[in-house]
Design a protein around this motif. Structure first.
Motif, PDB file in Angstrom:
ATOM      1  N   SER A   1       0.849  -0.867   0.027  1.00  0.00           N
ATOM      2  CA  SER A   1      -0.019  -0.134  -0.278  1.00  0.00           C
ATOM      3  C   SER A   1       0.969   1.608  -0.008  1.00  0.00           C
ATOM      4  O   SER A   1       2.238   1.057   0.179  1.00  0.00           O
ATOM      5  CB  SER A   1      -0.816  -0.157   1.278  1.00  0.00           C
ATOM      6  N   SER A   2       0.073   2.540  -0.133  1.00  0.00           N
ATOM      7  CA  SER A   2       0.280   3.857  -0.466  1.00  0.00           C
ATOM      8  C   SER A   2       2.157   3.585  -1.486  1.00  0.00           C
ATOM      9  O   SER A   2       2.968   3.972  -0.510  1.00  0.00           O
ATOM     10  CB  SER A   2       0.796   4.160   0.909  1.00  0.00           C
ATOM     11  N   ASN A   3       2.034   3.017  -2.989  1.00  0.00           N
ATOM     12  CA  ASN A   3       3.454   3.480  -3.565  1.00  0.00           C
ATOM     13  C   ASN A   3       2.734   4.304  -4.253  1.00  0.00           C
ATOM     14  O   ASN A   3       1.318   4.747  -4.800  1.00  0.00           O
ATOM     15  CB  ASN A   3       3.894   2.101  -4.024  1.00  0.00           C
ATOM     16  N   ASN A   4       3.310   3.843  -6.118  1.00  0.00           N
ATOM     17  CA  ASN A   4       2.862   4.445  -7.053  1.00  0.00           C
ATOM     18  C   ASN A   4       2.301   3.537  -7.987  1.00  0.00           C
ATOM     19  O   ASN A   4       2.939   3.937  -9.098  1.00  0.00           O
ATOM     20  CB  ASN A   4       4.046   5.708  -7.276  1.00  0.00           C
ATOM     21  N   PHE A   5       1.872   2.167  -7.628  1.00  0.00           N
ATOM     22  CA  PHE A   5       2.073   1.421  -8.916  1.00  0.00           C
ATOM     23  C   PHE A   5       0.700   1.279  -9.769  1.00  0.00           C
ATOM     24  O   PHE A   5      -0.458   1.954  -9.378  1.00  0.00           O
ATOM     25  CB  PHE A   5       1.518   0.343  -8.807  1.00  0.00           C
ATOM     26  N   ALA A   6       1.348   1.144 -10.863  1.00  0.00           N
ATOM     27  CA  ALA A   6       0.040   1.298 -11.784  1.00  0.00           C
ATOM     28  C   ALA A   6      -0.154  -0.160 -12.325  1.00  0.00           C
ATOM     29  O   ALA A   6       0.282  -0.512 -11.800  1.00  0.00           O
ATOM     30  CB  ALA A   6       0.907   1.624 -13.450  1.00  0.00           C
ATOM     31  N   GLY A   7      -1.496  -0.012 -12.892  1.00  0.00           N
ATOM     32  CA  GLY A   7      -2.753  -0.691 -13.721  1.00  0.00           C
ATOM     33  C   GLY A   7      -3.547  -1.789 -12.268  1.00  0.00           C
ATOM     34  O   GLY A   7      -3.192  -1.487 -11.220  1.00  0.00           O
TER      35      GLY A   7
END
Length: 161
Positions: A134-140
């Protein structure tokens, strides 16, 4: 005579199994060291959190003293959990995590990781029981294969872009 030959055979079996256990531990140790070294090299660490991750030491438990690393036992280098939350780490999900073959928990929350969560995450973390990305900048999307993490008990909500 029969009794002493049975004793010898029993001792040989004990020795053989002990030797195989040593080989297994050594194997796990080498792959876990490679795993952590690869993670350190693949992530940008602007706040120098990996300062304690010094691979020049080669004592029995040296990786167990790394910040964010828990081992199964203090006297061996087998990674149980990796907790790298809120460290400002940048980069992509570290695929090298698959080399930590005994890992049960992974917390990479609160960092600045980008890219996608690997579609084969269940193969990279086959025994994980706790996962927090959680609280990252993952895409998709969250990969559907996450349901194949058979032992997963705790999954923090993953917010993707």
């Amino acid at each position: 005579m029969a009794r002493s030959s049975k004793l010898v055979i029993a001792l040989l079996h004990i020795f053989a199994w002990s030797f195989l256990d040593i080989l297994e531990i050594s194997n796990g140790t080498e792959t876990d060291i490679y795993c952590l070294r690869s993670i350190k090299e693949s992530l940008e660490d602007p706040y120098n959190n990996f300062k304690s991750w010094d691979f020049s030491y080669n004592t029995e438990d040296f990786i167990c003293k790394f910040v964010g690393v828990d081992c199964w036992r203090i006297d061996e280098n087998k990674v149980l959990n990796i907790k790298l939350e809120n460290m400002g780490l940048k980069g992509h999900f570290p695929r090298e995590i698959e080399n930590c073959t005994s890992i049960m928990g992974l917390d990479l929350s609160g960092n600045e990781l980008t890219g996608t969560i690997p579609s084969d995450i269940s193969l990279l973390l086959p025994n994980v029981t706790s996962l927090d990305l959680s609280s990252n900048n993952f895409a998709g999307e969250i990969p559907k294969s996450i349901v194949n993490c058979d032992h997963l008990n705790v999954l923090r909500p993953i917010k993707s872009l």
